[in-house]
Each structure stands twice: as structure tokens, then as C-alpha cells.
Design an enzyme around this catalytic site. Structure first.
Site, PDB file in Angstrom:
ATOM      1  N   CYS A  16       0.843  -1.186   0.000  1.00  0.00           N
ATOM      2  CA  CYS A  16       0.000   0.000   0.000  1.00  0.00           C
ATOM      3  C   CYS A  16       0.884   1.244   0.000  1.00  0.00           C
ATOM      4  O   CYS A  16       1.977   1.252   0.561  1.00  0.00           O
ATOM      5  CB  CYS A  16      -0.868  -0.027   1.251  1.00  0.00           C
ATOM      6  SG  CYS A  16      -1.822   1.467   1.521  1.00  0.00           S
ATOM      7  N   GLY A  50       3.915   2.766 -11.604  1.00  0.00           N
ATOM      8  CA  GLY A  50       3.989   1.684 -12.585  1.00  0.00           C
ATOM      9  C   GLY A  50       3.766   0.332 -11.921  1.00  0.00           C
ATOM     10  O   GLY A  50       3.379   0.268 -10.750  1.00  0.00           O
ATOM     11  N   HIS A  78      -3.595   3.704  -2.829  1.00  0.00           N
ATOM     12  CA  HIS A  78      -3.589   4.466  -1.580  1.00  0.00           C
ATOM     13  C   HIS A  78      -4.990   5.032  -1.348  1.00  0.00           C
ATOM     14  O   HIS A  78      -5.817   5.060  -2.255  1.00  0.00           O
ATOM     15  CB  HIS A  78      -2.512   5.558  -1.567  1.00  0.00           C
ATOM     16  CG  HIS A  78      -2.592   6.538  -2.701  1.00  0.00           C
ATOM     17  ND1 HIS A  78      -1.505   6.944  -3.426  1.00  0.00           N
ATOM     18  CD2 HIS A  78      -3.641   7.200  -3.259  1.00  0.00           C
ATOM     19  CE1 HIS A  78      -1.862   7.799  -4.360  1.00  0.00           C
ATOM     20  NE2 HIS A  78      -3.162   7.976  -4.273  1.00  0.00           N
ATOM     21  N   GLU A 107      -7.590  -0.796   1.446  1.00  0.00           N
ATOM     22  CA  GLU A 107      -7.666   0.663   1.258  1.00  0.00           C
ATOM     23  C   GLU A 107      -8.880   1.250   1.969  1.00  0.00           C
ATOM     24  O   GLU A 107      -8.820   2.351   2.536  1.00  0.00           O
ATOM     25  CB  GLU A 107      -7.691   1.025  -0.228  1.00  0.00           C
ATOM     26  CG  GLU A 107      -6.408   0.662  -0.968  1.00  0.00           C
ATOM     27  CD  GLU A 107      -5.143   1.206  -0.322  1.00  0.00           C
ATOM     28  OE1 GLU A 107      -5.180   2.320   0.228  1.00  0.00           O
ATOM     29  OE2 GLU A 107      -4.119   0.485  -0.346  1.00  0.00           O
TER      30      GLU A 107
END
Ligand code: ZN
Length: 519
Positions: free
Chosen positions: A94, A184, A191, A229
Site C-alpha cells: 500500500c 507503474g 492508496h 484501502e
């Protein structure tokens, strides 16, 4: 209960197997010590950079940063950049920072409650899709991952088409307008933003360079990433429990996933249990004057004798580093004679050692807790409107500021007037809040802003809120969680200044000095 912990054990063993054998290989981006240092800074494992002295990063700082990462990642703590550590840094993960200011050594391995919404019925909307999966499948995966959290808490989620839904979900690549560009394939997968009144609060962004999949070990399992998330969107930070969903690293596809116990404890700390009787209008954390864990402050003030007091309604709390002082709260009138209830704002002026309180169209001055004679006086003497929201002496330049609504004023102690060109929009500060209740320069010389149940620490060097804020006021200032202000003090705001040569730091200081003139 025994059954579920057995299941948890089985699942965690399965994860270990997946980590060792089942993980596809991912692109490696941390290849040498320089990359590792960038990584440790990015994810908040570096100590205390010092903009004023331009202090260099020492070897001890590096050992501490590596140890912090190793502890969080639950690998052997050596303080050295060994292969195991480099491998862990190359794990998909993350994008949110790890170190939320906790002192790892003293802390049990568990969840981190950072902030919360003051409503329990939360709306969500998918604003953009990945082409990796059919849209209908992405819709279902998002709903299923939210349901993980609502099944065990007092929360409900409603899909919405409104532009201002609480959680807005996007799939992006590279830079995507929020200052946190994706990288990438591999490394950072996604996030999300903690609860704030800023529109971006709660939003979740997924790196569309990953190749998201479902129900397979191949690729990146979207359900796992989304469920993690949304934990951030709801106010949970990274857990250093390696079995937790909120552990920072990607765990692979997990069939029949159930929410681990640590995450259940975290979400229930914030929003209570699922009682089956959800009331969408419920605001579970409105201030209960009798609660030892209040949230929203009227004001917070320091006094000349070095004490800190929080004011709520007719009560005052003396704040110590480890919570509320014994014997508090007390009635305001018992501690600060002649001071009214429901104070609007206050500040401590180090120049004369006095504390000023504002209410309505009047202000009061105190020496410690004793009222000075001749007060209250009219607020118009300051050139201010009535009913201000907050006042503070900014640690960035020692100047005095007042906040009312979405505007702020700078007071000039030499001319005795508000400076020309004020009020200005509060948005200049980059604070993710539109309604500040209180503000204060604390004894650590840092400026804090309080809004709703949450508070923010300002980074005077980078002119933004420090990473890993907002946090819950009750948790940190009132001692209602595992952590307290002793932990709060130990990590100051991140900037790269500590790694810069002194001359460059000096140039940056001059730039910053020039910037001060505009605040
Ligand atoms: Zn995360």
C-alpha cells in the site's frame, strides 16, 4: 470464538505459504542503499529531520529507520540492510506511510486508529474503472470489500451517484492530481485518504498499471487491495500485526477471506459493534460532557505555568502527556474564575506570559488561571469580528493568527492592528479542514489544528499537514487509546532537509523565510 481463531491461524499459515511459494515475482524497485533510503523516507521510517540546523542523517538514524521498517514488517530486526529487508522493500504494498508516530519498541502489535467519520452511513461511488476486469465485477468487488467492514461494525455503506459521495474510487496511472503519483507495475498498488472534511477524505485510488484480477493467484487480487484501502478510508492506519488486513504489504489472493480479529478490533474501536439496528442519523461520538473521552473541543490553551487545558462546554480538562490530569474535568468556573462557558478561542502569548480567551464580542486575559483586572474588553480592539473560531501563535514565524469560518487574520503586535490584506482564505494553509474548532502552538513548538473529532499537526517546513494526520483527539490528547502525547512528540514532520548539505539547507531556509512574508 475458538473456531474463528483456529480459522485465523489456518489463514495466516496459508498466507505464509503464499508469501513463500505462491507469489508471482514482482518488479524490483529497491536495488541499493540509496533506493532503500528513499523508500524509508517515503513510508515514514526516518527520524526527525531538522530544517533549522540542516542536520545530516547519521548512521544511528539509518539503523533506527531500518529497524523501524523491520519491526513493522515483522522480520528480524537487525538495523542492517540485509537481503530479507531488501526483499521486503520490494514486496507489492500500500502507498500509505507505515510509521504513524508510534514508538515501535513499546507498542503491542495491533491496529492503529487514526481518525473517524462522525456519521455511520457512508456513501461511495466509482468514478473511473480499470479495463482489467468487467465493470460489473469491479462494482461487486467494491461492494463486497466494503461489506467486510460493515458486517462487523455500526457502519452502513450506500452506493451513490452524487458527485460528493464520501468515498470516490478511481483507477489511475502515474501522477493523477493528488500529489502522490503511482509508480507503474509493482511496489505501490493503491492508496486511500483518511476521513476529513476535505473532499478527498475517504477517497481510494488504485494503480491501474498493476493488472488487477479476481479469484486467482495470478496478478493482484483487487478484493484484497480494496478491502485494505477502505480500512484507511474509514480511519485505520497500518497495523504491524502481520495477520491483519491492515498490514502494509500485499498478501496475495486469499479464498473465502474473513476479516482478521485485529481489524475487527480496530473498526469496532472507531464505530462500535454491528448491533443490527443501524441508525443512519446516528452520530456516535458527539461530545458527552461526562465522558472521559470527548472529541470536539471549544478551545485548547496553554498557561504561563506550562500547563495545557482543553475546554468543552462548561468543563475544562488539564492535559498531561499521558492523558487527563487526576481530578479533571472540572467546571470552568472552578479553575478559571470569572471565565464564561462555551469559549470560542484562546492563545498563549509568550511575550507577556498571558493567556487570552475569546467569546462572542469580548476577550479575557489570564495570568496562569487567575483573571487579570480590567477584563473583559471588546474584541473590536483587535480589529476582529465577534465569534472567532480559533487563535494561535504559529510556530513557523511566531506571528499571531485568528481564524473565523474559512478565513484567517494575521495580527501585527507592533502596529496593534490586523495586517493589511487580511482576512485571507484559510485554504492557503493547505489544511484539509473547512471548520477549525481550535488551534494551538504546543509545548513542542509545533502548531496543531483541531476540527471535529480529529486533529492535525502542521509541518512548518513544507507548509502542509504532516503525514499520518489527522488523528483522533480523544485517542492522543485525552489518553483514551494506547498512545499519548509522549508518542506524539517523538516524530516530527517529514522533509528531506536532514539529508541536505548545510548550504543547501540554508538556501531553503531563505526561501522559506520569503514564503513566511506571504502567510
Ligand atoms: Zn495501507
Amino acid at each position: 470464538m475458538q473456531g474463528s481463531s483456529n480459522l485465523g491461524l489456518i489463514l495466516s499459515l496459508l498466507w505464509c505459504v503464499l508469501l513463500v511459494h505462491g507469489m508471482p515475482s514482482f518488479p524490483r524497485s529497491v536495488l541499493d542503499a540509496d533506493d532503500a533510503m528513499t523508500y524509508l523516507q517515503r513510508f515514514n521510517h526516518m527520524g526527525t529531520p531538522n530544517m533549522q540546523t540542516g542536520q545530516m542523517m547519521t548512521e544511528d538514524d539509518m539503523v533506527a529507520a531500518i529497524s523501524s521498517f523491520q519491526s513493522m514488517a515483522n522480520i528480524t530486526v537487525t538495523g542492517k540492510l540485509n537481503n530479507e529487508t531488501m526483499d521486503m522493500m520490494n514486496m507489492p504494498r500500500c502507498g500509505m506511510p507505515d510509521n504513524m508516530g508510534f514508538s515501535n519498541a513499546a507498542r503491542r502489535k495491533r491496529y492503529a486508529a487514526m481518525a473517524r467519520w462522525d456519521v455511520t452511513d457512508i456513501t461511495w461511488r466509482i468514478n473511473s474503472y480499470s479495463t482489467d476486469l468487467p465493470e460489473a465485477d469491479i462494482n461487486r468487488i467494491m461492494a463486497d470489500s466494503l461489506k467486510l467492514w460493515s458486517d462487523v461494525s455500526g457502519l452502513t455503506f450506500t452506493e451513490s451517484t452524487a458527485a460528493d459521495a464520501d468515498f470516490i474510487i478511481d483507477f489511475n496511472t502515474g501522477a493523477h492530481g493528488d500529489g502522490n503519483p503511482f509508480d507503474g507495475p509493482g511496489s505501490v498498488l493503491a492508496h486511500a485518504y483518511f476521513p476529513t472534511t476535505n473532499p478527498i477524505g475517504g477517497d481510494a485510488h488504485f494503480d491501474d498499471d498493476e493488472g488487477f484480477t479476481q479469484n486467482t493467484d495470478a496478478g493482484i487480487d483487487l478484493f484484497q487491495v480494496a478491502a485494505h484501502e477502505f480500512g484507511h478510508s474509514l480511519g485505520l492506519g497500518h497495523s504491524d500485526d502481520p495477520n491483519a488486513l491492515m498490514y502494509a504489504f500485499y498478501r496475495g489472493y486469499i479464498p473465502n477471506f474473513v476479516l482478521p480479529e485485529d481489524d475487527i478490533n480496530g473498526i469496532q474501536y472507531l464505530y462500535g459493534e454491528n448491533t443490527g439496528a443501524a441508525d443512519p442519523t446516528m452520530r456516535p461520538f458527539t461530545v458527552d460532557p461526562n465522558s472521559p473521552c470527548p472529541g470536539q473541543l471549544d478551545t485548547i490553551a496553554r498557561t504561563g505555568d506550562g500547563r495545557t487545558f482543553a475546554f468543552i462546554g462548561n468543563l475544562v480538562y488539564q492535559i498531561l502527556n499521558d492523558g487527563v490530569a487526576t481530578g479533571y474535568p472540572q467546571l470552568i468556573s472552578q479553575v478559571f474564575a470569572d471565565l464564561p462557558n462555551d469559549i470560542d478561542a484562546s492563545f498563549y502569548w509568550p511575550g507577556n506570559g498571558r493567556t487570552y480567551f475569546f467569546k462572542g464580542a469580548q476577550y479575557y486575559r489570564y495570568s496562569d488561571t487567575t483573571p487579570d483586572a480590567g477584563y473583559p474588553l471588546d474584541i473590536s480592539l483587535w480589529g476582529l469580528p465577534a465569534d472567532i473560531d480559533a487563535a494561535f501563535v504559529w510556530s513557523g514565524n511566531g506571528r499571531l493568527y485568528f481564524v473565523k469560518g474559512d478565513q484567517y487574520y494575521r495580527y501585527n503586535t507592533y502596529t496593534g492592528r490586523i495586517d493589511n490584506g487580511y482576512p485571507r482564505p484559510l485554504s492557503v494553509w493547505g489544511l484539509p479542514v473547512d471548520s477549525i474548532d481550535a488551534a494551538m502552538q504546543f509545548s513542542n513548538s509545533r502548531t496543531y489544528f483541531f476540527a471535529g473529532d480529529n486533529y492535525y499537526r502542521y509541518n512548518d517546513a513544507s507548509f502542509e499537514v504532516d503525514a499520518s494526520y489527522p488523528r483522533l483527539t480523544a485517542y492522543w490528547w485525552f489518553g483514551c487509546g494506547e498512545n499519548n502525547l509522549e508518542d506524539e512528540d517523538d516524530g516530527t514532520g517529514g522533509s528531506l532537509a536532514s539529508c541536505l548539505p548545510n548550504t543547501l539547507a540554508l538556501v531553503m531556509s531563505l526561501v522559506i523565510f520569503a514564503f513566511f512574508q506571504h502567510f
